[in-house]
Design an enzyme around this catalytic site. Sequence first.
Site, PDB file in Angstrom:
ATOM      1  N   TYR A  55     -14.500 -14.522 -16.058  1.00 35.95           N
ATOM      2  CA  TYR A  55     -14.819 -15.956 -16.041  1.00 35.95           C
ATOM      3  C   TYR A  55     -14.194 -16.674 -17.237  1.00 35.95           C
ATOM      4  CZ  TYR A  55     -18.105 -15.395 -12.124  1.00 35.95           C
ATOM      5  OH  TYR A  55     -18.673 -15.147 -10.899  1.00 35.95           O
ATOM      6  N   SER A 159     -20.291  -7.361  -4.884  1.00 37.91           N
ATOM      7  CA  SER A 159     -20.121  -8.774  -4.540  1.00 37.91           C
ATOM      8  C   SER A 159     -18.987  -8.889  -3.539  1.00 37.91           C
ATOM      9  CB  SER A 159     -19.802  -9.570  -5.810  1.00 37.91           C
ATOM     10  OG  SER A 159     -19.614 -10.925  -5.502  1.00 37.91           O
ATOM     11  N   SER A 211     -21.939 -20.365  -5.042  1.00 36.27           N
ATOM     12  CA  SER A 211     -21.387 -21.664  -4.582  1.00 36.27           C
ATOM     13  C   SER A 211     -22.205 -22.282  -3.450  1.00 36.27           C
ATOM     14  CB  SER A 211     -19.908 -21.514  -4.169  1.00 36.27           C
ATOM     15  OG  SER A 211     -19.098 -21.274  -5.286  1.00 36.27           O
ATOM     16  N   LEU A 213     -23.453 -25.104  -3.417  1.00 40.38           N
ATOM     17  CA  LEU A 213     -23.022 -26.506  -3.245  1.00 40.38           C
ATOM     18  C   LEU A 213     -21.517 -26.548  -2.958  1.00 40.38           C
ATOM     19  CD1 LEU A 213     -25.045 -28.169  -6.184  1.00 40.38           C
ATOM     20  CD2 LEU A 213     -25.759 -27.770  -3.811  1.00 40.38           C
ATOM     21  N   GLY A 215     -19.112 -25.330  -4.477  1.00 42.99           N
ATOM     22  CA  GLY A 215     -18.311 -25.619  -5.671  1.00 42.99           C
ATOM     23  C   GLY A 215     -18.217 -27.117  -5.965  1.00 42.99           C
ATOM     24  N   GLY A 216     -19.127 -27.901  -5.403  1.00 46.83           N
ATOM     25  CA  GLY A 216     -19.117 -29.360  -5.632  1.00 46.83           C
ATOM     26  C   GLY A 216     -18.476 -30.123  -4.481  1.00 46.83           C
ATOM     27  N   PHE A 219     -19.844 -33.260  -2.882  1.00 44.62           N
ATOM     28  CA  PHE A 219     -19.850 -34.534  -3.612  1.00 44.62           C
ATOM     29  C   PHE A 219     -18.475 -35.192  -3.597  1.00 44.62           C
ATOM     30  CE2 PHE A 219     -22.848 -31.463  -5.346  1.00 44.62           C
ATOM     31  CZ  PHE A 219     -24.026 -32.092  -4.955  1.00 44.62           C
ATOM     32  N   GLY A 266     -23.687 -27.227 -14.971  1.00 47.53           N
ATOM     33  CA  GLY A 266     -23.884 -27.094 -16.414  1.00 47.53           C
ATOM     34  C   GLY A 266     -24.815 -28.158 -16.951  1.00 47.53           C
TER      35      GLY A 266
HETATM   36  P1  NAP Z   1     -21.925 -24.716  -7.016  1.00 48.53           P
HETATM   37  O1  NAP Z   1     -23.308 -25.118  -7.306  1.00 48.53           O
HETATM   38  O2  NAP Z   1     -21.491 -24.602  -5.607  1.00 48.53           O
HETATM   39  O3  NAP Z   1     -20.903 -25.744  -7.700  1.00 48.53           O
HETATM   40  C1  NAP Z   1     -21.095 -26.186  -9.013  1.00 48.53           C
HETATM   41  C2  NAP Z   1     -20.218 -27.418  -9.224  1.00 48.53           C
HETATM   42  O4  NAP Z   1     -20.787 -28.500  -8.485  1.00 48.53           O
HETATM   43  C3  NAP Z   1     -20.162 -27.807 -10.685  1.00 48.53           C
HETATM   44  O5  NAP Z   1     -18.833 -28.209 -10.995  1.00 48.53           O
HETATM   45  C4  NAP Z   1     -21.126 -28.974 -10.756  1.00 48.53           C
HETATM   46  O6  NAP Z   1     -20.760 -29.915 -11.758  1.00 48.53           O
HETATM   47  C5  NAP Z   1     -20.938 -29.594  -9.384  1.00 48.53           C
HETATM   48  N1  NAP Z   1     -22.123 -30.374  -9.006  1.00 48.53           N
HETATM   49  C6  NAP Z   1     -23.387 -29.927  -8.875  1.00 48.53           C
HETATM   50  N2  NAP Z   1     -24.217 -30.957  -8.556  1.00 48.53           N
HETATM   51  C7  NAP Z   1     -23.439 -32.053  -8.487  1.00 48.53           C
HETATM   52  C8  NAP Z   1     -23.703 -33.435  -8.205  1.00 48.53           C
HETATM   53  N3  NAP Z   1     -24.937 -33.860  -7.911  1.00 48.53           N
HETATM   54  N4  NAP Z   1     -22.658 -34.315  -8.215  1.00 48.53           N
HETATM   55  C9  NAP Z   1     -21.411 -33.876  -8.498  1.00 48.53           C
HETATM   56  N5  NAP Z   1     -21.081 -32.575  -8.791  1.00 48.53           N
HETATM   57  C10 NAP Z   1     -22.096 -31.685  -8.786  1.00 48.53           C
HETATM   58  O7  NAP Z   1     -21.732 -23.368  -7.787  1.00 48.53           O
HETATM   59  P2  NAP Z   1     -20.429 -22.582  -8.349  1.00 48.53           P
HETATM   60  O8  NAP Z   1     -20.272 -22.986  -9.768  1.00 48.53           O
HETATM   61  O9  NAP Z   1     -19.258 -22.701  -7.444  1.00 48.53           O
HETATM   62  O10 NAP Z   1     -20.981 -21.102  -8.280  1.00 48.53           O
HETATM   63  C11 NAP Z   1     -22.231 -20.781  -8.895  1.00 48.53           C
HETATM   64  C12 NAP Z   1     -22.134 -19.448  -9.595  1.00 48.53           C
HETATM   65  O11 NAP Z   1     -21.882 -18.437  -8.634  1.00 48.53           O
HETATM   66  C13 NAP Z   1     -21.004 -19.310 -10.619  1.00 48.53           C
HETATM   67  O12 NAP Z   1     -21.337 -19.831 -11.892  1.00 48.53           O
HETATM   68  C14 NAP Z   1     -20.845 -17.816 -10.667  1.00 48.53           C
HETATM   69  O13 NAP Z   1     -21.824 -17.268 -11.528  1.00 48.53           O
HETATM   70  C15 NAP Z   1     -21.132 -17.400  -9.228  1.00 48.53           C
HETATM   71  N6  NAP Z   1     -19.911 -17.170  -8.418  1.00 48.53           N
HETATM   72  C16 NAP Z   1     -19.680 -15.914  -7.966  1.00 48.53           C
HETATM   73  C17 NAP Z   1     -18.551 -15.656  -7.205  1.00 48.53           C
HETATM   74  C18 NAP Z   1     -18.291 -14.252  -6.719  1.00 48.53           C
HETATM   75  O14 NAP Z   1     -17.217 -13.984  -6.176  1.00 48.53           O
HETATM   76  N7  NAP Z   1     -19.223 -13.345  -6.890  1.00 48.53           N
HETATM   77  C19 NAP Z   1     -17.657 -16.681  -6.867  1.00 48.53           C
HETATM   78  C20 NAP Z   1     -17.930 -17.967  -7.340  1.00 48.53           C
HETATM   79  C21 NAP Z   1     -19.077 -18.209  -8.104  1.00 48.53           C
HETATM   80  P3  NAP Z   1     -21.739 -30.163 -13.033  1.00 48.53           P
HETATM   81  O15 NAP Z   1     -21.625 -28.947 -13.906  1.00 48.53           O
HETATM   82  O16 NAP Z   1     -21.149 -31.389 -13.631  1.00 48.53           O
HETATM   83  O17 NAP Z   1     -23.131 -30.388 -12.514  1.00 48.53           O
END
Ligand code: NAP
Length: 300
Positions: A55, A159, A211, A213, A215-216, A219, A266
């Site tokens: 990461y 995973s 993910s 959401l 990955g956003g 929105f 975050g």
């Molecule tokens: P996510 O919740 O789908 O997306 C997070 C993104 O959405 C952030 O950039 C966040 O920005 C944005 N967001 C959330 N609420 C929002 C809103 N109301 N308006 C606008 N933007 C918004 O999660 P993800 O980060 O993709 O994944 C979550 C976790 O899963 C990762 O941190 C990681 O630990 C894990 N992951 C694992 C794998 C795997 O292959 N195992 C792959 C991907 C991810 P802000 O920070 O500004 O809120």
Amino acid sequence: MTLATGSPFKHTGELGWAQGYWRLAAWDFSAQETLSFLKGHLDLGVSLVDHADIYGDYRCEQLFGNALAIQPAIRQQLHVVTKCDIQLISASNDVSLNHYDTSAKHIRSSVERSLARLQTDHIDTLLLHRPDLLMDVDEVVSCFNALRSEGKVGAFGVSNFSASQFELLNRGFDHQLVTNQVELNPLSFDAFENGAVDHLQMAGVRPMAWSCLAGGAFFRPQTEQAHRVIACLSQLATKYDTSLEGVIYAWVMRHPSRPIVINGSGKIERLASAMAKSQIILSREDWYRIWVASKGHGVP
Ligand code: NAP
């Protein structure tokens, strides 16, 4: 072999949320701000943290460790998940091609690096990040067993594995894999349909959902599918007097496999709001309304 008491991954586990640290480097926090963020989600009851060696171009674990070093006692309150096996081209990694590597040599060196970067003496749960087609089960199992008996890793999971890939490794391993972390959201729920999640239910363990959401993408929708789903989610948010995120998380958590959802934001206020607003129970019709909006057609 049964899992340790209190494992969040057992089907009876109470914890529903994890905090993901994939985007930590992009948040541009100081170590003190990272510590405040960490305390913020602990105050909300979120003690499961999700990392991976790769990461932030191999930087996020170190940023997290720098925060832990300010107040090392906080480590005891956390369940730390990290991952290995993806080898990325990077200034801090000596490879010439992105690939997967489940050799004992790589798993062990990745664990040693994660321990140093996270500034901890043990990883609670180590996941293989992506299925490696060249995985030698015996080699992985003996490496897992050694890391476990040395006290460096408490439990193991995977995973993005298919059901058969999970089973291939699980059968050879005495201690049972504790989870399969998969992508689950209303734009991408293959894992609900391809057997990966069913298989976890058979094993009595919970998936972790990444993910949620998208990955956003909810929105800043860029596809017709996303627009359809958002229209549906918005109607349901009004109906249930909640937010778009609340409906999405409630949709993921409504599945009987009891996914542990990984928050990716975050911003603590977004996590707090998502936790509060997802405490609704979608009716079957509304759950399938989202399925239909995503597929673009009714159920067969
Ligand atoms: P996510 O919740 O789908 O997306 C997070 C993104 O959405 C952030 O950039 C966040 O920005 C944005 N967001 C959330 N609420 C929002 C809103 N109301 N308006 C606008 N933007 C918004 O999660 P993800 O980060 O993709 O994944 C979550 C976790 O899963 C990762 O941190 C990681 O630990 C894990 N992951 C694992 C794998 C795997 O292959 N195992 C792959 C991907 C991810 P802000 O920070 O500004 O809120």
